[in-house]
Write a protein that holds these residues in place. Structure first.
Motif, PDB file in Angstrom:
ATOM      1  N   SER A  34      40.562  30.533  47.937  1.00 26.18           N
ATOM      2  CA  SER A  34      39.705  29.941  46.905  1.00 26.18           C
ATOM      3  C   SER A  34      40.392  28.756  46.238  1.00 26.18           C
ATOM      4  O   SER A  34      39.773  27.702  46.018  1.00 26.18           O
ATOM      5  CB  SER A  34      39.347  30.989  45.841  1.00 26.18           C
ATOM      6  OG  SER A  34      38.726  32.099  46.422  1.00 26.18           O
ATOM      7  N   ALA A  38      39.380  24.752  46.323  1.00 27.33           N
ATOM      8  CA  ALA A  38      39.213  23.955  45.105  1.00 27.33           C
ATOM      9  C   ALA A  38      40.091  22.703  45.139  1.00 27.33           C
ATOM     10  O   ALA A  38      39.643  21.606  44.776  1.00 27.33           O
ATOM     11  CB  ALA A  38      39.544  24.797  43.877  1.00 27.33           C
ATOM     12  N   CYS A  53      36.208  24.759  35.009  1.00 32.12           N
ATOM     13  CA  CYS A  53      36.694  24.910  36.384  1.00 32.12           C
ATOM     14  C   CYS A  53      38.203  25.146  36.399  1.00 32.12           C
ATOM     15  O   CYS A  53      38.706  25.953  37.189  1.00 32.12           O
ATOM     16  CB  CYS A  53      36.365  23.672  37.213  1.00 32.12           C
ATOM     17  SG  CYS A  53      34.616  23.451  37.549  1.00 32.12           S
ATOM     18  N   GLU A  56      38.855  28.679  35.471  1.00 32.61           N
ATOM     19  CA  GLU A  56      38.554  29.547  36.611  1.00 32.61           C
ATOM     20  C   GLU A  56      39.702  29.518  37.618  1.00 32.61           C
ATOM     21  O   GLU A  56      40.041  30.543  38.215  1.00 32.61           O
ATOM     22  CB  GLU A  56      37.242  29.121  37.266  1.00 32.61           C
ATOM     23  CG  GLU A  56      36.033  29.381  36.395  1.00 32.61           C
ATOM     24  CD  GLU A  56      34.785  28.637  36.818  1.00 32.61           C
ATOM     25  OE1 GLU A  56      34.794  27.976  37.889  1.00 32.61           O
ATOM     26  OE2 GLU A  56      33.788  28.704  36.081  1.00 32.61           O
ATOM     27  N   ARG A  57      40.325  28.370  37.792  1.00 34.70           N
ATOM     28  CA  ARG A  57      41.481  28.285  38.697  1.00 34.70           C
ATOM     29  C   ARG A  57      42.628  29.139  38.186  1.00 34.70           C
ATOM     30  O   ARG A  57      43.341  29.772  38.977  1.00 34.70           O
ATOM     31  CB  ARG A  57      41.954  26.835  38.846  1.00 34.70           C
ATOM     32  CG  ARG A  57      41.053  26.015  39.703  1.00 34.70           C
ATOM     33  CD  ARG A  57      41.650  24.661  39.939  1.00 34.70           C
ATOM     34  NE  ARG A  57      40.684  23.776  40.564  1.00 34.70           N
ATOM     35  CZ  ARG A  57      40.946  22.544  40.919  1.00 34.70           C
ATOM     36  NH1 ARG A  57      42.147  22.035  40.706  1.00 34.70           N
ATOM     37  NH2 ARG A  57      40.012  21.800  41.472  1.00 34.70           N
ATOM     38  N   THR A  94      32.602  32.556  35.114  1.00 36.09           N
ATOM     39  CA  THR A  94      31.774  31.742  36.005  1.00 36.09           C
ATOM     40  C   THR A  94      30.294  31.830  35.636  1.00 36.09           C
ATOM     41  O   THR A  94      29.575  30.839  35.730  1.00 36.09           O
ATOM     42  CB  THR A  94      31.963  32.148  37.481  1.00 36.09           C
ATOM     43  OG1 THR A  94      31.637  33.524  37.646  1.00 36.09           O
ATOM     44  CG2 THR A  94      33.375  31.889  37.946  1.00 36.09           C
ATOM     45  N   LEU A 147      28.821  23.768  42.278  1.00 37.68           N
ATOM     46  CA  LEU A 147      30.090  24.460  42.512  1.00 37.68           C
ATOM     47  C   LEU A 147      30.239  25.655  41.590  1.00 37.68           C
ATOM     48  O   LEU A 147      30.782  26.691  41.991  1.00 37.68           O
ATOM     49  CB  LEU A 147      31.260  23.490  42.329  1.00 37.68           C
ATOM     50  CG  LEU A 147      31.471  22.520  43.473  1.00 37.68           C
ATOM     51  CD1 LEU A 147      32.545  21.512  43.134  1.00 37.68           C
ATOM     52  CD2 LEU A 147      31.838  23.267  44.735  1.00 37.68           C
ATOM     53  N   THR A 151      30.833  29.360  42.874  1.00 34.96           N
ATOM     54  CA  THR A 151      31.985  30.113  42.388  1.00 34.96           C
ATOM     55  C   THR A 151      31.546  31.426  41.755  1.00 34.96           C
ATOM     56  O   THR A 151      32.216  32.455  41.911  1.00 34.96           O
ATOM     57  CB  THR A 151      32.796  29.270  41.389  1.00 34.96           C
ATOM     58  OG1 THR A 151      33.150  28.036  42.004  1.00 34.96           O
ATOM     59  CG2 THR A 151      34.063  29.987  40.962  1.00 34.96           C
ATOM     60  N   TRP A 154      30.744  33.768  44.592  1.00 38.26           N
ATOM     61  CA  TRP A 154      32.000  34.155  45.232  1.00 38.26           C
ATOM     62  C   TRP A 154      32.752  35.164  44.373  1.00 38.26           C
ATOM     63  O   TRP A 154      33.277  36.150  44.886  1.00 38.26           O
ATOM     64  CB  TRP A 154      32.844  32.917  45.509  1.00 38.26           C
ATOM     65  CG  TRP A 154      34.172  33.169  46.146  1.00 38.26           C
ATOM     66  CD1 TRP A 154      35.404  32.892  45.632  1.00 38.26           C
ATOM     67  CD2 TRP A 154      34.421  33.746  47.434  1.00 38.26           C
ATOM     68  NE1 TRP A 154      36.389  33.255  46.507  1.00 38.26           N
ATOM     69  CE2 TRP A 154      35.805  33.780  47.628  1.00 38.26           C
ATOM     70  CE3 TRP A 154      33.594  34.235  48.438  1.00 38.26           C
ATOM     71  CZ2 TRP A 154      36.403  34.291  48.773  1.00 38.26           C
ATOM     72  CZ3 TRP A 154      34.184  34.746  49.590  1.00 38.26           C
ATOM     73  CH2 TRP A 154      35.574  34.766  49.748  1.00 38.26           C
ATOM     74  N   SER A 155      32.815  34.938  43.061  1.00 40.19           N
ATOM     75  CA  SER A 155      33.543  35.875  42.199  1.00 40.19           C
ATOM     76  C   SER A 155      32.823  37.220  42.111  1.00 40.19           C
ATOM     77  O   SER A 155      33.472  38.267  42.030  1.00 40.19           O
ATOM     78  CB  SER A 155      33.765  35.278  40.810  1.00 40.19           C
ATOM     79  OG  SER A 155      32.547  35.137  40.126  1.00 40.19           O
TER      80      SER A 155
END
Length: 173
Positions: A34, A38, A53, A56-57, A94, A147, A151, A154-155
């Motif tokens: 992931s 990114a 974002c 989230e990273r 997210t 995005l 995300t 995906w999460s």
């Protein structure tokens, strides 16, 4: 007599704790993928992240480190629980990000770039260094999926995977 005796180390006698360690490794690898995706979008395609974002990273970095620690230091069960907690928090973040894009939630101060400029030169410097706004979607598929939405999906999938690891045979003794 032939089917009742098992040798030491056969798959049937392996402790299930090793499955928890492997689950931690999978979560760490998926978090690393992931982050790689990114960074490829940022440095390869020039899509700079907004403040949400970046947060989230940080959650994906924490997931990577926790999963890796759970695997390397033989804390698979504890690592899975902590990874699940990180993923629940990431999913909430997210979903908040998606809500900001849709206008459901108010933009946070970190995203709005709120600040005061004393003169025109300070304002010009603020505008030149300002990052992307969190309420303007960065489109993965133009007009369809941002995005932040990708995300979030995906999460949610990673959270369900971790929940499956915690409730499945990898977690039980």
């Amino acid at each position: 007599m032939f089917g009742t005796m098992e040798r030491q180390g056969s798959p049937a006698t392996k402790p299930r704790l090793h499955r928890a360690r492997t689950a931690c490794l999978w979560l760490a690898l998926l978090a690393a993928w992931s982050l790689g995706f990114a960074y490829a979008l940022q440095f390869g395609l020039g899509m700079h992240p907004c403040a949400l974002c970046l947060q989230e990273r940080y959650a994906f970095m924490a997931l990577f480190l926790c999963g890796l620690a759970g695997f390397l230091f033989d804390y698979g069960r504890i690592g899975l629980i902590v990874c699940l907690g990180i993923l629940v928090g990431l999913t909430g973040l997210t979903l908040y990000h998606v809500g900001v894009e849709f206008g459901w939630f108010q933009l946070s101060a970190a995203c709005s770039g709120a600040g005061t400029a004393g003169d025109v030169d300070q304002l010009r410097a603020m505008l030149q260094t300002a990052g992307p706004s969190c309420d303007r979607p960065a489109w993965l598929i133009p007009g369809a999926i941002s995005l932040a939405q990708a995300t979030a999906v995906w999460s949610i999938l990673l959270t369900l995977l971790a929940l499956g690891f915690v409730t499945g045979p990898a977690f039980r003794r």
